[in-house]
Design a protein around this motif. Structure first.
Motif, PDB file in Angstrom:
ATOM      1  N   ILE A 168      57.959 -15.566  32.941  1.00 37.83           N
ATOM      2  CA  ILE A 168      58.685 -16.401  31.984  1.00 37.83           C
ATOM      3  C   ILE A 168      57.944 -17.718  31.753  1.00 37.83           C
ATOM      4  CG2 ILE A 168      60.793 -17.770  31.664  1.00 37.83           C
ATOM      5  CD1 ILE A 168      62.351 -15.489  32.938  1.00 37.83           C
ATOM      6  N   LEU A 169      57.460 -18.327  32.812  1.00 40.08           N
ATOM      7  CA  LEU A 169      56.743 -19.600  32.689  1.00 40.08           C
ATOM      8  C   LEU A 169      55.408 -19.413  31.964  1.00 40.08           C
ATOM      9  CD1 LEU A 169      57.464 -21.212  36.180  1.00 40.08           C
ATOM     10  CD2 LEU A 169      58.677 -21.547  34.016  1.00 40.08           C
ATOM     11  N   LEU A 170      54.737 -18.289  32.209  1.00 44.44           N
ATOM     12  CA  LEU A 170      53.489 -18.010  31.499  1.00 44.44           C
ATOM     13  C   LEU A 170      53.735 -17.829  30.000  1.00 44.44           C
ATOM     14  CD1 LEU A 170      51.696 -15.546  33.955  1.00 44.44           C
ATOM     15  CD2 LEU A 170      51.056 -17.911  33.458  1.00 44.44           C
ATOM     16  N   ALA A 171      54.811 -17.128  29.653  1.00 47.63           N
ATOM     17  CA  ALA A 171      55.153 -16.945  28.238  1.00 47.63           C
ATOM     18  C   ALA A 171      55.453 -18.284  27.576  1.00 47.63           C
ATOM     19  CB  ALA A 171      56.351 -16.003  28.111  1.00 47.63           C
ATOM     20  N   ALA A 172      56.178 -19.135  28.272  1.00 43.13           N
ATOM     21  CA  ALA A 172      56.486 -20.462  27.723  1.00 43.13           C
ATOM     22  C   ALA A 172      55.214 -21.268  27.489  1.00 43.13           C
ATOM     23  CB  ALA A 172      57.421 -21.210  28.671  1.00 43.13           C
ATOM     24  N   THR A 173      54.270 -21.174  28.411  1.00 41.16           N
ATOM     25  CA  THR A 173      53.000 -21.889  28.270  1.00 41.16           C
ATOM     26  C   THR A 173      52.259 -21.446  27.018  1.00 41.16           C
ATOM     27  OG1 THR A 173      52.804 -22.093  30.680  1.00 41.16           O
ATOM     28  CG2 THR A 173      50.795 -22.399  29.378  1.00 41.16           C
ATOM     29  N   LEU A 174      52.248 -20.156  26.753  1.00 44.53           N
ATOM     30  CA  LEU A 174      51.575 -19.646  25.559  1.00 44.53           C
ATOM     31  C   LEU A 174      52.326 -20.041  24.287  1.00 44.53           C
ATOM     32  CD1 LEU A 174      49.245 -17.995  24.423  1.00 44.53           C
ATOM     33  CD2 LEU A 174      50.601 -15.932  24.758  1.00 44.53           C
ATOM     34  N   LEU A 175      53.655 -20.005  24.324  1.00 44.19           N
ATOM     35  CA  LEU A 175      54.451 -20.334  23.142  1.00 44.19           C
ATOM     36  C   LEU A 175      54.274 -21.787  22.708  1.00 44.19           C
ATOM     37  CD1 LEU A 175      57.789 -18.430  23.870  1.00 44.19           C
ATOM     38  CD2 LEU A 175      56.196 -18.002  21.985  1.00 44.19           C
ATOM     39  N   VAL A 176      54.158 -22.695  23.653  1.00 49.04           N
ATOM     40  CA  VAL A 176      54.030 -24.104  23.272  1.00 49.04           C
ATOM     41  C   VAL A 176      52.632 -24.430  22.738  1.00 49.04           C
ATOM     42  CG1 VAL A 176      55.801 -24.845  24.903  1.00 49.04           C
ATOM     43  CG2 VAL A 176      53.400 -24.862  25.616  1.00 49.04           C
ATOM     44  N   ARG A 177      51.682 -23.520  22.901  1.00 48.56           N
ATOM     45  CA  ARG A 177      50.339 -23.745  22.372  1.00 48.56           C
ATOM     46  C   ARG A 177      50.288 -23.575  20.861  1.00 48.56           C
ATOM     47  NH1 ARG A 177      45.892 -23.634  25.657  1.00 48.56           N
ATOM     48  NH2 ARG A 177      44.681 -22.582  24.034  1.00 48.56           N
ATOM     49  N   GLY A 178      51.204 -22.782  20.298  1.00 51.22           N
ATOM     50  CA  GLY A 178      51.226 -22.610  18.846  1.00 51.22           C
ATOM     51  C   GLY A 178      51.550 -21.185  18.468  1.00 51.22           C
ATOM     52  N   VAL A 179      52.193 -21.004  17.291  1.00 54.22           N
ATOM     53  CA  VAL A 179      52.631 -19.682  16.874  1.00 54.22           C
ATOM     54  C   VAL A 179      51.446 -18.771  16.537  1.00 54.22           C
ATOM     55  CG1 VAL A 179      52.882 -20.263  14.418  1.00 54.22           C
ATOM     56  CG2 VAL A 179      54.274 -18.446  15.413  1.00 54.22           C
ATOM     57  N   ARG A 180      50.343 -19.339  16.047  1.00 55.38           N
ATOM     58  CA  ARG A 180      49.188 -18.504  15.732  1.00 55.38           C
ATOM     59  C   ARG A 180      48.629 -17.854  16.989  1.00 55.38           C
ATOM     60  NH1 ARG A 180      45.652 -18.569  11.400  1.00 55.38           N
ATOM     61  NH2 ARG A 180      46.549 -20.507  10.645  1.00 55.38           N
ATOM     62  N   GLU A 181      48.496 -18.641  18.070  1.00 55.74           N
ATOM     63  CA  GLU A 181      47.985 -18.096  19.321  1.00 55.74           C
ATOM     64  C   GLU A 181      48.955 -17.055  19.900  1.00 55.74           C
ATOM     65  OE1 GLU A 181      48.114 -21.205  18.478  1.00 55.74           O
ATOM     66  OE2 GLU A 181      46.039 -21.899  18.491  1.00 55.74           O
ATOM     67  N   SER A 182      50.258 -17.346  19.817  1.00 53.43           N
ATOM     68  CA  SER A 182      51.256 -16.402  20.328  1.00 53.43           C
ATOM     69  C   SER A 182      51.223 -15.100  19.542  1.00 53.43           C
ATOM     70  CB  SER A 182      52.653 -17.039  20.242  1.00 53.43           C
ATOM     71  OG  SER A 182      52.703 -18.241  20.971  1.00 53.43           O
ATOM     72  N   ALA A 183      51.094 -15.195  18.207  1.00 49.84           N
ATOM     73  CA  ALA A 183      51.074 -13.997  17.363  1.00 49.84           C
ATOM     74  C   ALA A 183      49.858 -13.134  17.669  1.00 49.84           C
ATOM     75  CB  ALA A 183      51.090 -14.394  15.897  1.00 49.84           C
ATOM     76  N   ARG A 184      48.701 -13.752  17.874  1.00 48.23           N
ATOM     77  CA  ARG A 184      47.492 -13.002  18.202  1.00 48.23           C
ATOM     78  C   ARG A 184      47.651 -12.274  19.535  1.00 48.23           C
ATOM     79  NH1 ARG A 184      43.080 -17.696  16.616  1.00 48.23           N
ATOM     80  NH2 ARG A 184      43.049 -17.313  14.354  1.00 48.23           N
ATOM     81  N   ALA A 185      48.206 -12.978  20.527  1.00 45.52           N
ATOM     82  CA  ALA A 185      48.398 -12.359  21.836  1.00 45.52           C
ATOM     83  C   ALA A 185      49.387 -11.205  21.747  1.00 45.52           C
ATOM     84  CB  ALA A 185      48.886 -13.408  22.836  1.00 45.52           C
ATOM     85  N   THR A 186      50.468 -11.408  20.989  1.00 45.18           N
ATOM     86  CA  THR A 186      51.477 -10.356  20.842  1.00 45.18           C
ATOM     87  C   THR A 186      50.897  -9.140  20.138  1.00 45.18           C
ATOM     88  OG1 THR A 186      53.222 -12.024  20.737  1.00 45.18           O
ATOM     89  CG2 THR A 186      53.773  -9.831  19.955  1.00 45.18           C
ATOM     90  N   ALA A 187      50.083  -9.361  19.095  1.00 42.30           N
ATOM     91  CA  ALA A 187      49.467  -8.252  18.365  1.00 42.30           C
ATOM     92  C   ALA A 187      48.563  -7.429  19.282  1.00 42.30           C
ATOM     93  CB  ALA A 187      48.675  -8.782  17.172  1.00 42.30           C
TER      94      ALA A 187
END
Length: 481
Positions: A168-187
């Motif tokens: 959960i904490l790792l996901a939060a760290t990625l989410l606060v970096r920006g939606v573009r980075e989160s979307a790339r990781a999710t894809a």
């Protein structure tokens, strides 16, 4: 009852406010169709199939395939409604905003309250499932597992589930970096886990035996219904697509298309996985087994290597669900905060990352607690009934908004209206019946608490201005497609 008495906010007002920069910095439209489909698959495919399959099989036996189809049919009717509302009101609030624009503030708040179950509590459930497969992966790679005291909550024979908190904490760290980075990781994670599940199907079907499917409906119609209620958890998350309404390019077209693509892909995948697993070993060998997919592959291949690959895929898959579902929860709270129904801290956007940083960390810390100490079964049941209740409301919202605002532009309209949303409500109620009376009582208590929170906090701090003139303007038909 006039709209002002029900405290309704017009779709135009919701859209205008979503574009308003309340803190000086707004969200950015960076997601296209492929990223949104991957985001949807990322939110759906995870604990429900990798961990929950064994629970569904325990209820329905080989007829679990029918259970998955029944759960999918429920989702399809509701997906049509989400697609229409998402194309008409492309904002981050999802079902909360849809209820606000059609059924009023009180019911919208309760929908937002229930979304704490669908998104927030499900983060905890998904994280607990992630911990189970992490242990399976460690066992395959290194021959050891984390001690139960540190990898399971008290209800599962441990003390604290640290891996669940960490993901959960790792996901939060990625989410606060920006939606573009989160979307790339999710894809990337979505593509990987689809590949892993296809590999699983290939291995399972290589050992397929017809006799393993007989008797088919082990526990009759009641078992299929109960199995569908459990299997429904595997589909939770497709509506998270509508929470990205403010960060999607051309949302009126992209959102409906992404929803329907996700439901189709996921249904085919789930039915194939269930059929191959039971066909390979039989229902009894799969039912109530933790990390069931790895177990199937290990026995078919007579090696732990294949099971390790499946476990790796599950670790990645479930982590992507944590990421996507946490994203949805933060956007729901941001919309509610704009309306004054929850504290203003949830609406603040960081000028550096264009994300709700404080909101994200609060969500992570709050829902890390049940992840650390709760049993998976408890949070899954509550999440399922809360989501079904929300979906029933969304189907009703389609009908209400069609009547109240027939001229509102809609790039997608539900087929066979009004039969489709009515069937959606009916299927949701049918699966709610299958969750059992204990879950009904827990959910009723949860709703009573939500109603009290709205009466004592939300209504008093609401920013909605209700006047006869505003109500009349909101009720007037508008030109459009």
């Amino acid at each position: 009852m006039p709209p002002s008495a029900r405290r309704i906010k017009s779709p135009q007002q919701l859209i205008a406010e979503s574009g308003a920069d309340l803190e000086g910095h707004g969200l950015k439209r960076t997601m296209g169709l492929f990223q949104l489909v991957c985001f949807g698959i990322g939110a759906i495919v995870g604990t429900g199939i990798f961990v929950g399959l064994s629970d569904s099989v325990a209820e329905a036996g080989p007829a679990v395939v029918v259970s998955f189809v029944l759960a999918a049919v429920t989702c399809v009717f509701t997906a049509f409604s989400f697609a229409e509302l998402g194309s008409a009101i492309p904002v981050s609030g999802s079902s909360y905003s849809f209820a606000y624009a059609s059924l009023g503030e009180r019911l919208a708040f309760l929908v937002g309250w229930c979304l704490l179950l669908e998104y927030g509590v499900s983060v905890s459930a998904v994280a607990v499932g992630w911990s189970q497969y992490l242990n399976e992966l460690l066992d395959s790679l290194f021959g050891f597992q984390l001690p139960a005291a540190l990898s399971a909550g008290p209800g599962d024979g441990g003390v604290v589930n640290l891996p669940a908190v960490i993901v959960i904490l790792l996901a939060a760290t990625l989410l606060v970096r920006g939606v573009r980075e989160s979307a790339r990781a999710t894809a990337a994670m979505a593509v990987l886990k689809i590949g892993i599940l296809i590999l699983f199907c290939a291995i399972g079907f290589s050992a397929f035996e017809d006799g393993n499917l007989s008797p088919f409906a082990t526990h009759g119609v009641a078992g299929v219904t109960a199995g569908a209620s459990v299997a429904f958890f595997s589909y939770i998350g497709f509506d998270a697509i509508t929470t990205a309404g403010e960060e999607v390019k051309n949302p009126r077209r992209t959102i409906p298309l992404a929803i329907l693509i996700c439901i189709g892909v996921v249904t085919l995948l789930y039915c194939a996985v269930a059929l191959s697993a039971i066909g390979a070993l039989g229902a009894d060998a799969v039912a109530d087994k933790p990390a069931a997919l790895s177990l199937v592959v290990n026995q078919v291949t007579e090696s732990t290597v294949g099971g390790g690959i499946i476990a790796f895929g599950a670790v990645v898959a479930i982590a992507s669900v944590v990421l996507a579902v946490m994203y949805g929860q933060t956007r729901i709270l941001m919309s509610m905060s704009r309306d004054g129904l929850v504290p203003r801290v949830f609406e603040r956007i960081s000028p550096k990352s264009a994300t709700p940083v404080a909101n994200t960390w609060i969500v992570a810390c709050v829902f890390a607690v049940p992840a650390a100490f709760a049993s998976l079964d408890v949070v899954v049941n509550l999440t399922t009934i809360g989501t079904l209740a929300i979906m029933a409301v969304v189907n009703i919202a389609v009908i209400a908004l069609r009547r109240r605002d027939p001229g509102l532009p809609r790039s997608f309209r539900v087929p066979l209206y009004p039969l489709s949303p009515v069937l959606g409500v009916g299927f949701c109620c049918y699966l709610i019946w299958g969750t059992g009376w204990a879950t009904w009582v827990q959910f009723a208590v949860f709703l009573v608490v939500g109603a009290l929170v709205y009466a004592l906090y939300g209504r008093r701090r609401s920013r909605l201005v209700t006047t006869p003139e505003a109500g009349a303007a909101a009720a007037a038909p508008r030109p459009g497609a």
